[in-house]
Scaffold this motif. Sequence first.
Motif, PDB file in Angstrom:
ATOM      1  N   THR A  39       0.831  -1.201   0.000  1.00 59.68           N
ATOM      2  CA  THR A  39       0.000   0.000   0.000  1.00 59.68           C
ATOM      3  C   THR A  39       0.866   1.253   0.000  1.00 59.68           C
ATOM      4  OG1 THR A  39      -1.762  -1.176   1.158  1.00 59.68           O
ATOM      5  CG2 THR A  39      -1.832   1.234   1.224  1.00 59.68           C
ATOM      6  N   SER A  40       1.915   1.234   0.804  1.00 60.88           N
ATOM      7  CA  SER A  40       2.833   2.368   0.867  1.00 60.88           C
ATOM      8  C   SER A  40       3.527   2.586  -0.476  1.00 60.88           C
ATOM      9  CB  SER A  40       3.865   2.135   1.965  1.00 60.88           C
ATOM     10  OG  SER A  40       4.820   3.160   1.963  1.00 60.88           O
ATOM     11  N   ARG A  43       1.004   3.999  -2.951  1.00 62.28           N
ATOM     12  CA  ARG A  43       0.721   5.409  -2.640  1.00 62.28           C
ATOM     13  C   ARG A  43       1.878   6.288  -3.119  1.00 62.28           C
ATOM     14  NH1 ARG A  43      -2.893   8.950  -2.649  1.00 62.28           N
ATOM     15  NH2 ARG A  43      -4.271   7.393  -1.794  1.00 62.28           N
ATOM     16  N   ALA A  44       3.121   5.849  -2.872  1.00 60.96           N
ATOM     17  CA  ALA A  44       4.289   6.616  -3.321  1.00 60.96           C
ATOM     18  C   ALA A  44       4.315   6.712  -4.842  1.00 60.96           C
ATOM     19  CB  ALA A  44       5.572   5.969  -2.801  1.00 60.96           C
ATOM     20  N   THR A  45       3.970   5.623  -5.515  1.00 61.09           N
ATOM     21  CA  THR A  45       3.923   5.622  -6.978  1.00 61.09           C
ATOM     22  C   THR A  45       2.847   6.581  -7.476  1.00 61.09           C
ATOM     23  OG1 THR A  45       4.657   3.320  -7.034  1.00 61.09           O
ATOM     24  CG2 THR A  45       3.588   4.174  -9.023  1.00 61.09           C
ATOM     25  N   LEU A  46       1.686   6.517  -6.852  1.00 63.40           N
ATOM     26  CA  LEU A  46       0.568   7.384  -7.218  1.00 63.40           C
ATOM     27  C   LEU A  46       0.947   8.859  -7.051  1.00 63.40           C
ATOM     28  CD1 LEU A  46      -2.466   7.053  -8.040  1.00 63.40           C
ATOM     29  CD2 LEU A  46      -2.996   7.236  -5.623  1.00 63.40           C
ATOM     30  N   GLU A  47       1.654   9.166  -5.980  1.00 65.20           N
ATOM     31  CA  GLU A  47       2.027  10.554  -5.708  1.00 65.20           C
ATOM     32  C   GLU A  47       3.171  11.040  -6.591  1.00 65.20           C
ATOM     33  OE1 GLU A  47       0.354  12.720  -4.078  1.00 65.20           O
ATOM     34  OE2 GLU A  47      -1.049  11.326  -3.172  1.00 65.20           O
ATOM     35  N   SER A  64      -9.693   6.480  -4.817  1.00 64.99           N
ATOM     36  CA  SER A  64      -8.414   7.108  -4.512  1.00 64.99           C
ATOM     37  C   SER A  64      -8.179   8.288  -5.445  1.00 64.99           C
ATOM     38  CB  SER A  64      -7.281   6.080  -4.681  1.00 64.99           C
ATOM     39  OG  SER A  64      -6.055   6.623  -4.298  1.00 64.99           O
ATOM     40  N   ASN A  66      -4.661  11.282  -6.125  1.00 58.31           N
ATOM     41  CA  ASN A  66      -3.398  11.787  -5.602  1.00 58.31           C
ATOM     42  C   ASN A  66      -3.499  13.294  -5.352  1.00 58.31           C
ATOM     43  OD1 ASN A  66      -3.171  12.795  -8.210  1.00 58.31           O
ATOM     44  ND2 ASN A  66      -1.239  11.774  -8.673  1.00 58.31           N
ATOM     45  N   ARG A  67      -2.469  13.833  -4.709  1.00 59.01           N
ATOM     46  CA  ARG A  67      -2.487  15.258  -4.355  1.00 59.01           C
ATOM     47  C   ARG A  67      -2.486  16.148  -5.592  1.00 59.01           C
ATOM     48  NH1 ARG A  67       1.762  13.690  -0.419  1.00 59.01           N
ATOM     49  NH2 ARG A  67       0.609  13.112   1.434  1.00 59.01           N
TER      50      ARG A  67
END
Length: 183
Positions: A39-40, A43-47, A64, A66-67
């Motif tokens: 998951t981490s 999330r890092a890939t998505l961001e 979901s 991303n920012r």
Amino acid sequence: LTVEKSVRLIEHDGQRYLLIQAREVHDERRIEDDLANTTSQLRATLESTGNGILVIDWQGHIASMNRLFSSMWQLPEALLLRADDAAIIDCIVRQVVDGETFRTRLQQIVESQTSHDELRLVDGRVFECRSLPQYLDERIIGRVFGFHDISERIRIEQDLVAARERAEAANQAKAAFLAMMSH
């Protein structure tokens, strides 16, 4: 060891990756750690991508984002904290010149084809939107939308077209002047 394995094909930016996971069946803590790690990483890939990403599940709920997505669409922090999917979608749709057509596109979750759209926003910006289905095994479970701001590219293209038209007009004026002078 008794293990459980899963193999998934993931597509990102036109490239395919094979994600293989193996988990020990009797070690629940290890599974939780692996899940948290995966998951981490996701999330890092998505961001870290250069696109605004929105994921909508098969029920039409926002799974979901991303920012960069929330920043591109200027979503108010209070709206994000409420996690009101319908209000977030409404906020996005109101910004698009042809908002209702875009709303329809967002609702086409189970469409198996990849889509590519150019969205003109009310404030003059232009976003490129690509979407593709999200699969679990052979079943579509949602849709992933990637947004890229192409406003600057569009402006440069328009400037080039205008410069070419001015150059052509100047050439025509010059030719007309020379033709008149030769008579």
